[in-house]
Design a protein around this motif. Structure first.
Motif, mmCIF file in Angstrom:
data_model
loop_
_atom_site.group_PDB
_atom_site.id
_atom_site.type_symbol
_atom_site.label_atom_id
_atom_site.label_comp_id
_atom_site.label_asym_id
_atom_site.label_seq_id
_atom_site.Cartn_x
_atom_site.Cartn_y
_atom_site.Cartn_z
ATOM 1 N N LYS A 111 0.822 -1.209 0.000
ATOM 2 C CA LYS A 111 0.000 0.000 0.000
ATOM 3 C C LYS A 111 0.853 1.255 0.000
ATOM 4 O O LYS A 111 0.550 2.217 -0.698
ATOM 5 N N GLU A 112 1.933 1.251 0.785
ATOM 6 C CA GLU A 112 2.763 2.444 0.943
ATOM 7 C C GLU A 112 3.616 2.735 -0.288
ATOM 8 O O GLU A 112 3.741 3.878 -0.705
ATOM 9 N N TYR A 113 4.219 1.708 -0.875
ATOM 10 C CA TYR A 113 5.211 1.929 -1.910
ATOM 11 C C TYR A 113 4.730 1.644 -3.331
ATOM 12 O O TYR A 113 5.421 1.994 -4.280
ATOM 13 N N ILE A 114 3.574 1.020 -3.497
ATOM 14 C CA ILE A 114 3.071 0.753 -4.847
ATOM 15 C C ILE A 114 1.767 1.491 -5.111
ATOM 16 O O ILE A 114 1.639 2.219 -6.090
ATOM 17 N N VAL A 115 0.795 1.333 -4.217
ATOM 18 C CA VAL A 115 -0.516 1.944 -4.444
ATOM 19 C C VAL A 115 -0.460 3.450 -4.255
ATOM 20 O O VAL A 115 -0.991 4.201 -5.082
ATOM 21 N N LYS A 116 0.171 3.907 -3.192
ATOM 22 C CA LYS A 116 0.208 5.333 -2.905
ATOM 23 C C LYS A 116 0.930 6.129 -3.996
ATOM 24 O O LYS A 116 0.396 7.144 -4.464
ATOM 25 N N PRO A 117 2.130 5.711 -4.458
ATOM 26 C CA PRO A 117 2.759 6.464 -5.563
ATOM 27 C C PRO A 117 1.932 6.436 -6.849
ATOM 28 O O PRO A 117 1.906 7.402 -7.602
ATOM 29 N N ARG A 118 1.254 5.310 -7.095
ATOM 30 C CA ARG A 118 0.411 5.206 -8.287
ATOM 31 C C ARG A 118 -0.738 6.210 -8.204
ATOM 32 O O ARG A 118 -1.068 6.883 -9.191
ATOM 33 N N GLU A 119 -1.345 6.348 -7.016
ATOM 34 C CA GLU A 119 -2.435 7.311 -6.841
ATOM 35 C C GLU A 119 -1.920 8.738 -6.972
ATOM 36 O O GLU A 119 -2.583 9.594 -7.554
ATOM 37 N N GLN A 120 -0.737 9.003 -6.418
ATOM 38 C CA GLN A 120 -0.168 10.342 -6.534
ATOM 39 C C GLN A 120 0.156 10.678 -7.989
ATOM 40 O O GLN A 120 -0.064 11.795 -8.444
ATOM 41 N N LYS A 121 0.657 9.704 -8.714
ATOM 42 C CA LYS A 121 0.975 9.913 -10.130
ATOM 43 C C LYS A 121 -0.300 10.177 -10.923
ATOM 44 O O LYS A 121 -0.337 11.070 -11.777
ATOM 45 N N SER A 123 -3.107 11.420 -9.737
ATOM 46 C CA SER A 123 -3.672 12.717 -9.372
ATOM 47 C C SER A 123 -2.916 13.858 -10.036
ATOM 48 O O SER A 123 -3.486 14.884 -10.390
ATOM 49 N N VAL A 124 -1.600 13.703 -10.242
ATOM 50 C CA VAL A 124 -0.817 14.721 -10.936
ATOM 51 C C VAL A 124 -1.193 14.770 -12.404
ATOM 52 O O VAL A 124 -1.300 15.832 -13.013
#
Length: 127
Positions: A111-121, A123-124
């Motif tokens: 969740k921290e290192y795969i899902v969260k960066p994917r969501e941030q990417k 959203s950008v």
């Protein structure tokens, strides 16, 4: 009349202005009664903790099931010594707990290192 212990507590409370993690009223306010959050009962605390880390209850359930199975098989262990039976059950119970903890850590890392960066990417990109 206030005893020495009560007076020391009041002095400490006036100096620190905090009691059990919550702010309290000082001498400039109406009284010295601490404002405490309502305590969680065991059920709500267990539900909150299981939402934070869902694999802990799974580990507890695995441990309980191994203990129940070990107690059931205690009667029918055959020629196996009691100490050997107990060691096997202990290893199985620890395996359930450690396995659940490992899966929980892997899940939180996912969740921290795969899902969260994917969501941030995403959203950008959508901005």
């Amino acid at each position: 009349m206030v005893n020495a212990r009560g007076q020391a507590l009041c002095t400490w409370l006036l100096c620190h202005k905090e009691f059990n993690g919550q702010a309290i009223m000082t001498s400039s306010n109406a009284s010295l009664v601490p404002v405490l959050a309502p305590e969680d009962d065991h059920t709500s605390k267990l539900i909150r903790k299981s939402k934070e880390s869902p694999f802990v209850p799974i580990g507890i359930a695995g441990f309980a099931s191994v203990v129940a199975y070990g107690l059931y098989k205690l009667k029918n262990r055959g020629n196996k010594k009691m100490s050997v039976h107990l060691i096997h059950m202990r290893v199985a119970a620890q395996g359930c707990v450690v396995g659940a903890m490992t899966i929980g850590v892997l899940y939180s890392m996912y969740k921290e290192y795969i899902v969260k960066p994917r969501e941030q990417k995403n959203s950008v990109l959508h901005k």
